[in-house]
Design a protein around this motif. Structure first.
Motif, short mmCIF file in Angstrom:
data_model
loop_
_atom_site.label_atom_id
_atom_site.label_comp_id
_atom_site.label_asym_id
_atom_site.label_seq_id
_atom_site.Cartn_x
_atom_site.Cartn_y
_atom_site.Cartn_z
N MET A 53 50.75 48.44 51.82
CA MET A 53 49.61 47.76 52.43
C MET A 53 49.39 46.38 51.81
SD MET A 53 46.52 49.97 50.69
CE MET A 53 45.22 49.22 51.62
N ALA A 54 48.83 45.48 52.60
CA ALA A 54 48.45 44.17 52.09
C ALA A 54 47.06 44.27 51.51
CB ALA A 54 48.49 43.15 53.23
N LEU A 55 46.95 44.12 50.20
CA LEU A 55 45.68 44.33 49.53
C LEU A 55 44.92 43.01 49.39
CD1 LEU A 55 46.88 46.79 46.77
CD2 LEU A 55 45.70 47.33 48.89
N THR A 56 43.61 43.10 49.44
CA THR A 56 42.75 41.93 49.37
C THR A 56 41.96 41.95 48.07
OG1 THR A 56 40.79 40.88 50.30
CG2 THR A 56 41.06 43.21 50.75
N PRO A 57 41.69 40.78 47.47
CA PRO A 57 40.89 40.75 46.24
C PRO A 57 39.40 40.93 46.50
CG PRO A 57 41.52 38.53 46.88
CD PRO A 57 42.22 39.46 47.81
N VAL A 58 38.97 40.97 47.76
CA VAL A 58 37.54 41.10 48.07
C VAL A 58 37.14 42.56 47.91
CG1 VAL A 58 35.72 40.61 49.72
CG2 VAL A 58 37.78 39.19 49.68
N VAL A 59 37.04 43.01 46.69
CA VAL A 59 36.67 44.39 46.39
C VAL A 59 35.80 44.40 45.14
CG1 VAL A 59 38.74 45.43 47.40
CG2 VAL A 59 38.74 44.74 45.01
N VAL A 60 34.92 45.33 45.07
CA VAL A 60 34.14 45.65 43.89
C VAL A 60 33.25 44.50 43.40
CG1 VAL A 60 34.18 46.62 41.56
CG2 VAL A 60 36.00 47.20 43.14
N THR A 61 31.98 44.79 43.23
CA THR A 61 31.07 43.84 42.63
C THR A 61 31.64 43.36 41.30
OG1 THR A 61 29.24 45.02 43.66
CG2 THR A 61 28.70 43.57 41.83
N LEU A 62 31.49 42.08 40.99
CA LEU A 62 32.17 41.43 39.87
C LEU A 62 32.11 42.22 38.58
CD1 LEU A 62 33.66 38.87 38.86
CD2 LEU A 62 31.42 37.90 38.35
N TRP A 63 30.95 42.71 38.20
CA TRP A 63 30.80 43.36 36.89
C TRP A 63 31.58 44.67 36.77
CZ3 TRP A 63 24.75 42.69 36.51
CH2 TRP A 63 24.47 41.33 36.30
N TYR A 64 32.04 45.22 37.89
CA TYR A 64 32.74 46.51 37.88
C TYR A 64 34.21 46.35 38.29
CZ TYR A 64 27.87 47.79 37.68
OH TYR A 64 26.54 47.85 37.31
N ARG A 65 34.68 45.11 38.40
CA ARG A 65 36.06 44.87 38.82
C ARG A 65 37.04 45.14 37.68
NH1 ARG A 65 35.78 39.19 42.20
NH2 ARG A 65 34.12 39.84 43.62
N SER A 66 38.15 45.72 38.02
CA SER A 66 39.20 45.98 37.04
C SER A 66 39.97 44.69 36.76
CB SER A 66 40.15 47.05 37.58
OG SER A 66 40.83 46.56 38.72
N PRO A 67 40.67 44.63 35.62
CA PRO A 67 41.43 43.42 35.29
C PRO A 67 42.46 43.06 36.35
CG PRO A 67 41.19 44.79 33.34
CD PRO A 67 40.65 45.59 34.49
N GLU A 68 43.12 44.07 36.95
CA GLU A 68 44.14 43.74 37.95
C GLU A 68 43.53 43.09 39.20
OE1 GLU A 68 43.50 48.29 38.28
OE2 GLU A 68 43.53 46.73 36.75
N VAL A 69 42.29 43.47 39.53
CA VAL A 69 41.62 42.84 40.66
C VAL A 69 41.17 41.43 40.28
CG1 VAL A 69 39.62 42.96 42.21
CG2 VAL A 69 40.89 45.04 41.65
N LEU A 70 40.64 41.27 39.07
CA LEU A 70 40.22 39.95 38.60
C LEU A 70 41.39 38.97 38.54
CD1 LEU A 70 37.83 41.19 35.78
CD2 LEU A 70 37.12 39.97 37.84
N LEU A 71 42.57 39.49 38.19
CA LEU A 71 43.76 38.65 38.09
C LEU A 71 44.46 38.49 39.44
CD1 LEU A 71 45.17 40.04 34.73
CD2 LEU A 71 44.34 37.71 35.13
N GLN A 72 43.96 39.20 40.45
CA GLN A 72 44.50 39.12 41.81
C GLN A 72 45.96 39.53 41.88
OE1 GLN A 72 43.41 35.58 44.01
NE2 GLN A 72 41.51 35.33 42.86
N THR A 73 46.28 40.61 41.17
CA THR A 73 47.59 41.22 41.29
C THR A 73 47.43 42.52 42.07
OG1 THR A 73 49.53 41.96 40.05
CG2 THR A 73 47.38 42.46 39.09
N THR A 74 48.52 43.27 42.23
CA THR A 74 48.46 44.49 43.02
C THR A 74 47.58 45.53 42.33
OG1 THR A 74 50.48 45.27 41.96
CG2 THR A 74 50.71 44.13 44.08
N TYR A 75 46.98 46.38 43.14
CA TYR A 75 46.13 47.44 42.59
C TYR A 75 46.26 48.70 43.41
CZ TYR A 75 42.86 46.01 46.30
OH TYR A 75 42.29 45.70 47.51
N ALA A 76 45.78 49.80 42.83
CA ALA A 76 45.79 51.10 43.51
C ALA A 76 44.60 51.91 42.98
CB ALA A 76 47.13 51.80 43.26
#
Length: 292
Positions: free
Chosen positions: A164-187
């Motif tokens: 799937m093509a993943l988007t960085p528009v996920v999770v309120t900032l304070w609860y975002r994981s490092p991989e989302v903050l760095l805009q790399t792949t996540y699961a």
């Protein structure tokens, strides 16, 4: 299930809101049952419902057949601008029982038996069905008057696929994981990170990492867990590890003096930088923290 009108529900109190709508505690005028009622904002120039709402309804209807005790159940309406989650006699939307506790946070037993175990059960169920919640935060965790935890608000949830093509528009900032903050792949590990942040907040009564930007959020994370090793840093990101000062991990008990030793161990397993090394929801349920 028969369709119902939103007029059937009487809003009692607002319990949360966001870009896509407002969630209310509401009473069913016929049965007297309390539900979570989500009023969806639709622009006048917009055809149909927002994609997030369509996605939320589709996922909840897909999961409804399992009737999991820790997932809200969807109730259909003739009014397409509202969603209601049934079997959700809401006590509070932010940290169960906090209105009956001191400002120092929740007792260890309450966090362990009443909240975290149920939260992880719901999360393990989602992940076993390849569903990523992607927006776990205290406001999206409901607790019934019988003490049952319910995961809610699936507007950003997705069926997980390795293609799937993943988007960085996920999770309120304070609860975002490092991989989302760095805009790399996540699961699925991104939900575990968010759960770890919520776990800590149950003790602190305030968020663990309060950044005001992605970079600031990462800086606050590294101030606690330490700057990851060079070989742990993702290679497919634009933000370099050199942008951050070298820092050693700090004892988690400095931030959470009330947490137990095994609780601290579980928290650190959840707040592991490398998502491949982060504990899963199923393994978290087997952690010694729940049997100490």
């Amino acid at each position: 299930m028969a369709q119902e009108s939103a007029a059937q529900y009487e809003p009692v109190a607002e319990i949360g809101g966001g870009a896509y709508g407002t969630v209310y505690k509401a009473r069913d005028r016929d049965s007297g049952q309390f539900v979570a009622l989500k009023s969806v904002r639709v622009q006048t120039n917009q055809d149909g419902l927002p994609l997030s709402t369509v996605r939320e309804v589709a996922l909840l209807k897909r999961l409804e057949q399992f009737d999991h005790p820790n997932i809200v159940r969807y109730r259909t309406h003739t009014d397409t601008h509202t969603l209601s989650h049934t079997d959700t006699r809401i006590h509070t939307h932010r940290h169960a029982h906090t209105d009956r506790q001191t400002r120092d946070g929740l007792p260890l037993a309450t966090v362990r038996e009443d909240l975290m175990q149920q939260l992880l059960c719901g999360l393990a169920f989602l992940h076993s069905n390849r569903v990523l919640h992607r927006d776990l935060k205290p406001e999206n965790i409901l607790v019934t008057s019988r003490g049952q935890v319910k995961l809610a608000d699936f507007g950003l949830a997705r069926i997980y696929s390795c293609h799937m093509a993943l988007t960085p528009v996920v999770v309120t900032l304070w609860y975002r994981s490092p991989e989302v903050l760095l805009q790399t792949t996540y699961a699925t590990p991104l939900d575990i990170w968010s759960t770890g942040c919520i776990f800590a907040e149950m003790f602190r009564r305030k968020p663990l990492f309060c950044g005001d930007s992605e970079v600031d959020q990462l800086s606050k994370i590294f101030a606690v867990i330490g700057l990851p090793a060079e070989d742990e840093w993702p290679t497919d990101v634009t933000l370099s590890r050199q942008n951050f000062s070298p820092q050693a991990p700090q004892p988690i008990t400095d931030c959470l003096p009330e947490i137990s030793e095994k609780g601290a161990g579980l928290l650190l397993d959840m707040l592991t930088f490398d998502p491949l090394k982060r504990i899963s929801a199923l393994n978290a349920l087997e952690h010694p923290f729940f049997t100490e």
